[in-house]
Design an enzyme around this catalytic site. Structure first.
Site, PDB file in Angstrom:
ATOM      1  N   THR A  55      -5.809  10.609  11.429  1.00  0.00           N
ATOM      2  CA  THR A  55      -5.060  10.395  10.199  1.00  0.00           C
ATOM      3  C   THR A  55      -3.836   9.570  10.549  1.00  0.00           C
ATOM      4  O   THR A  55      -3.021   9.978  11.363  1.00  0.00           O
ATOM      5  CB  THR A  55      -4.633  11.748   9.584  1.00  0.00           C
ATOM      6  OG1 THR A  55      -5.807  12.519   9.331  1.00  0.00           O
ATOM      7  CG2 THR A  55      -3.870  11.541   8.293  1.00  0.00           C
ATOM      8  N   CYS A  56      -3.717   8.403   9.970  1.00  0.00           N
ATOM      9  CA  CYS A  56      -2.658   7.467  10.320  1.00  0.00           C
ATOM     10  C   CYS A  56      -1.464   7.612   9.376  1.00  0.00           C
ATOM     11  O   CYS A  56      -1.523   7.217   8.214  1.00  0.00           O
ATOM     12  CB  CYS A  56      -3.207   6.048  10.273  1.00  0.00           C
ATOM     13  SG  CYS A  56      -2.070   4.829  10.930  1.00  0.00           S
TER      14      CYS A  56
END
Length: 124
Positions: A55-56
């Site tokens: 998850t960025c």
């Protein structure tokens, strides 16, 4: 809607389910995170969610950010991360989450690409 399940004796085991909001390509979808790894099932449905589960977000230190955009021990919270995922990632126009694409919002081509991207995300 965000639902969290946590084991009190193992705080490292935290699962969150985020329901996609109305008016987005994610509406009524259920998205599962074992904190903060996203269960992709082989699909990349957002520029901020990778098919390996990453998850960025700058708050997770997986993207560059400065000051309060980064995790601050003693200040940042898991709720803050979940709300950012819900609001910034699962938004109405996820195409523009890709770095450099936001500048194309004003163009016809950019709007068409965003529409096409959102339609594909809805189908996935």
């Amino acid at each position: 809607t965000i639902i969290i399940r946590v084991y009190e004796v193992r705080i490292d085991l935290l699962r969150a389910v985020i329901k996609g909001a109305d008016g987005t390509p994610y509406h009524d979808g259920l998205f599962f995170f074992d904190f903060a790894k996203y269960h992709t099932h082989g699909l990349r449905i957002n520029p901020n969610l990778y098919d390996d589960g990453k998850t960025c977000l700058s708050l997770l230190c997986t993207w560059r950010g400065s000051g309060v955009e980064n995790w601050q021990p003693g200040k940042s919270t898991m709720l803050e991360v979940l709300l950012l995922i819900q609001g910034l990632i699962f938004n109405a126009e996820p195409y523009y989450n890709e770095p450099g694409y936001e500048s194309s919002k004003a163009s016809h081509h950019g709007r068409q690409q965003s529409k096409y991207y959102s339609e594909n995300m809805f189908l996935l």
